[in-house]
Motif scaffolding. Structure first.
Motif, PDB file in Angstrom:
ATOM      1  N   PRO A 223      -5.287   2.433   4.424  1.00  0.00           N
ATOM      2  CA  PRO A 223      -4.183   1.511   4.654  1.00  0.00           C
ATOM      3  C   PRO A 223      -4.434   1.022   5.909  1.00  0.00           C
ATOM      4  O   PRO A 223      -4.046  -0.238   5.987  1.00  0.00           O
ATOM      5  CB  PRO A 223      -3.408   2.106   4.253  1.00  0.00           C
ATOM      6  CG  PRO A 223      -3.296   3.422   3.442  1.00  0.00           C
ATOM      7  CD  PRO A 223      -4.768   3.842   3.965  1.00  0.00           C
ATOM      8  N   VAL A 224      -4.644   1.711   7.127  1.00  0.00           N
ATOM      9  CA  VAL A 224      -4.567   1.301   8.416  1.00  0.00           C
ATOM     10  C   VAL A 224      -5.618   0.198   8.563  1.00  0.00           C
ATOM     11  O   VAL A 224      -5.442  -0.987   9.109  1.00  0.00           O
ATOM     12  CB  VAL A 224      -4.891   2.316   9.489  1.00  0.00           C
ATOM     13  CG1 VAL A 224      -4.570   2.007  10.792  1.00  0.00           C
ATOM     14  CG2 VAL A 224      -3.761   3.359   9.333  1.00  0.00           C
ATOM     15  N   ALA A 225      -6.785   0.684   8.159  1.00  0.00           N
ATOM     16  CA  ALA A 225      -8.173  -0.212   8.570  1.00  0.00           C
ATOM     17  C   ALA A 225      -7.924  -1.590   7.372  1.00  0.00           C
ATOM     18  O   ALA A 225      -7.985  -2.641   8.021  1.00  0.00           O
ATOM     19  CB  ALA A 225      -9.372   0.324   7.669  1.00  0.00           C
ATOM     20  N   ILE A 226      -7.345  -1.514   6.420  1.00  0.00           N
ATOM     21  CA  ILE A 226      -7.038  -2.634   5.397  1.00  0.00           C
ATOM     22  C   ILE A 226      -6.060  -3.543   6.002  1.00  0.00           C
ATOM     23  O   ILE A 226      -6.330  -4.634   5.917  1.00  0.00           O
ATOM     24  CB  ILE A 226      -6.686  -2.278   3.967  1.00  0.00           C
ATOM     25  CG1 ILE A 226      -8.217  -1.475   3.474  1.00  0.00           C
ATOM     26  CG2 ILE A 226      -6.308  -3.217   3.066  1.00  0.00           C
ATOM     27  CD1 ILE A 226      -7.656  -0.891   2.008  1.00  0.00           C
ATOM     28  N   LEU A 227      -4.915  -3.128   6.310  1.00  0.00           N
ATOM     29  CA  LEU A 227      -3.813  -3.909   6.887  1.00  0.00           C
ATOM     30  C   LEU A 227      -4.433  -4.499   8.299  1.00  0.00           C
ATOM     31  O   LEU A 227      -3.936  -5.658   8.434  1.00  0.00           O
ATOM     32  CB  LEU A 227      -2.694  -3.057   7.202  1.00  0.00           C
ATOM     33  CG  LEU A 227      -2.026  -2.697   5.862  1.00  0.00           C
ATOM     34  CD1 LEU A 227      -0.927  -1.629   6.194  1.00  0.00           C
ATOM     35  CD2 LEU A 227      -1.325  -3.807   5.222  1.00  0.00           C
ATOM     36  N   ASN A 228      -4.991  -3.833   9.006  1.00  0.00           N
ATOM     37  CA  ASN A 228      -5.758  -4.746  10.436  1.00  0.00           C
ATOM     38  C   ASN A 228      -6.548  -5.604  10.043  1.00  0.00           C
ATOM     39  O   ASN A 228      -6.637  -6.554  10.637  1.00  0.00           O
ATOM     40  CB  ASN A 228      -6.246  -3.437  11.132  1.00  0.00           C
ATOM     41  CG  ASN A 228      -5.178  -2.790  12.128  1.00  0.00           C
ATOM     42  OD1 ASN A 228      -4.719  -3.248  13.172  1.00  0.00           O
ATOM     43  ND2 ASN A 228      -4.784  -1.584  11.770  1.00  0.00           N
ATOM     44  N   ALA A 229      -7.325  -5.429   9.033  1.00  0.00           N
ATOM     45  CA  ALA A 229      -8.299  -6.494   8.630  1.00  0.00           C
ATOM     46  C   ALA A 229      -7.709  -7.636   8.070  1.00  0.00           C
ATOM     47  O   ALA A 229      -7.901  -8.814   8.276  1.00  0.00           O
ATOM     48  CB  ALA A 229      -9.569  -5.720   7.941  1.00  0.00           C
ATOM     49  N   ALA A 230      -6.916  -7.331   7.199  1.00  0.00           N
ATOM     50  CA  ALA A 230      -6.283  -8.503   6.149  1.00  0.00           C
ATOM     51  C   ALA A 230      -5.227  -9.208   6.898  1.00  0.00           C
ATOM     52  O   ALA A 230      -5.258 -10.322   6.897  1.00  0.00           O
ATOM     53  CB  ALA A 230      -5.783  -7.988   5.006  1.00  0.00           C
ATOM     54  N   LEU A 231      -4.342  -8.682   7.830  1.00  0.00           N
ATOM     55  CA  LEU A 231      -3.221  -9.366   8.346  1.00  0.00           C
ATOM     56  C   LEU A 231      -3.185  -9.573   9.660  1.00  0.00           C
ATOM     57  O   LEU A 231      -2.471 -10.321  10.417  1.00  0.00           O
ATOM     58  CB  LEU A 231      -1.777  -8.478   7.943  1.00  0.00           C
ATOM     59  CG  LEU A 231      -1.517  -7.836   6.462  1.00  0.00           C
ATOM     60  CD1 LEU A 231      -0.273  -7.252   6.550  1.00  0.00           C
ATOM     61  CD2 LEU A 231      -1.287  -9.366   5.932  1.00  0.00           C
TER      62      LEU A 231
END
Length: 436
Positions: A223-231
């Motif tokens: 979730p940390v990686a996904i949120l940083n990349a997406a948002l």
């Protein structure tokens, strides 16, 4: 356990679920009270695990970052029913308190100042103070076997209270001293004989450990990686994921030990909430079931409620709270499922058992310091410094809190009332005193 009173057969999974749910609902009083509750239920009442194995598991969990009581529940659940048992125990330990904190955070956001609620919380804080004092006594009498253990506990108390030695250094020093004593003077740190084989796993290969660690690291950090990349890194949810994932990796010593880091990140660096709101959040975590580190959920809720979804602060706050819980507690399952099989294999080694016994003794001193820290802030309105040590200002004593604390101590130590009874009576007494 004597032959005349053999241990009962291992519990079924449904019975274990009911017991873990009960523990989760009743887990007031911070780590000391929660560990005492688990000892009473698992060792004394149910007899699912013996004293030696309970302390061995506790010693290991004390070494880990994160909430040791929740990790202890996960460890015992894993021993009884494998991975599904560990997941059930760990999640049921968290979820009741997390649900309560989410609801209280929403009410706090909408209705900050309610005199009767504050009065009830004062009574609950007094009750928690008595429950923690009882837990320190219980754990100390079981863990401090002999003058060497008592000396280690006293030294740990002085080190953290008067000298400000970081908790990880105290643990490392106690472990090193225990290793030395176990090798040269084993009689100074007597340890119980190891019990029979555990049911959680057989002999474990390090290749399996690596696969387990990689799986749970991905669950934790995806979730940390996904949120940083997406948002983008500046988005509030990406910030929450990064801050609390970092905090989860360094949170040795429980909630109190990481409050400075949490206050710095949440109050000073990101400005998510004020210092007064931070203290209020800790008060809520102190007076609700679950680990004290659930104060992070309160911070995540307020941060996301104020900066998350425009026009929907409660929804935004709940998403922030859920994200905070994910990144804070997922690593606890990583540590237990990856390392517990190997730790179980150490139970028969006297030198290592002596090291863990020394760590347990040191932790008693640290928890006693935490009880003193909490008590001074319940009973006194002002705390000053003298020689680098916190000293309460005697003139600032809160006589209402003192009266409620005396009632709580009488209920716990004299009347021997349970947790819920003590909390309810003290909360009612707080409201009654405020109404006079």
């Amino acid at each position: 356990m004597s032959d005349r009173n053999p241990p009962p057969p291992p519990p079924g999974f449904a019975e274990a679920l009911r017991t873990w749910a009960r523990i989760g609902v009743l887990s007031f009083g911070g780590p000391a009270g929660q560990i005492a509750l688990m000892h009473r239920v698992l060792v004394e009442e149910k007899r699912w695990i013996g004293e030696a194995r309970f302390l061995h598991a506790l010693n290991f969990c004390m070494l880990l970052p994160g909430p040791e009581a929740q990790q202890l529940a996960t460890y015992v659940g894993w021993m009884l029913h494998g991975v599904r048992g560990g997941l059930a125990a760990g999640l049921l330990f968290i979820l009741p308190g997390a649900a309560v904190i989410a609801g209280l955070a929403a009410l706090y956001l909408l209705h900050a100042d309610q005199p009767l609620v504050a009065a009830a919380f004062l009574g609950v804080k007094a009750a928690v103070l008595a429950i923690v004092a009882q837990a320190v006594v219980r754990i100390g009498t079981r863990a401090l076997k002999g003058p060497a253990a008592i000396a280690i506990a006293a030294a740990a108390f002085v080190a953290i209270h008067a000298l400000g030695v970081p908790f990880p250094l105290i643990v490392l020093g106690a472990g090193a001293l225990g290793l030395a004593l176990g090798r040269m003077r084993p009689a100074l740190l007597p340890v119980a004989a190891a019990e029979g084989a555990h049911t959680g796993a057989g002999r474990t290969r390090w290749s399996g450990t690596l696969r387990t660690a990689l799986l749970w690291a991905a669950i934790w950090l995806a979730p940390v990686a996904i949120l940083n990349a997406a948002l983008g890194p500046a988005n509030i949810y990406a910030e929450i994921a990064r801050v609390f994932a970092t905090l989860a990796a360094v949170s040795f010593g429980g909630a109190y030990a990481v409050l400075a880091y949490l206050a710095q990140a949440g109050v000073e660096t990101h400005g998510w909430l004020s210092a007064a709101e931070m203290v209020d959040g800790l008060g809520l975590a102190e007076t609700t079931p679950g680990p004290l580190i659930l104060v992070t959920e309160f911070v995540g809720f307020l941060a996301a409620a104020r900066e998350g979804i425009a026009g929907a602060p409660i929804l935004g706050g709940l998403l922030g709270a859920g994200l905070t819980l994910w990144v804070m507690f997922a690593p606890s399952f990583l540590w237990i499922f990856a390392l517990a099989p190997h730790v179980e294999g150490l139970r028969g080694r006297p030198i290592l058992s002596a090291a863990l016994a020394a760590i347990t003794a040191a932790v008693v001193g640290v928890v006693a310091n935490l009880a003193l820290w909490f008590g001074s802030r319940v009973l006194f309105g002002e705390i000053t410094q003298a020689g680098g040590v916190d000293v309460p200002v005697l003139a600032s004593v809160d006589w209402t809190a003192a009266a409620l604390s005396a009632l709580a101590l009488a209920l716990v130590f004299v009347a021997r009332r349970g947790v819920l009874t003590t909390l309810s009576l003290c909360a009612g007494a707080g409201i009654a005193l405020a109404a006079m």
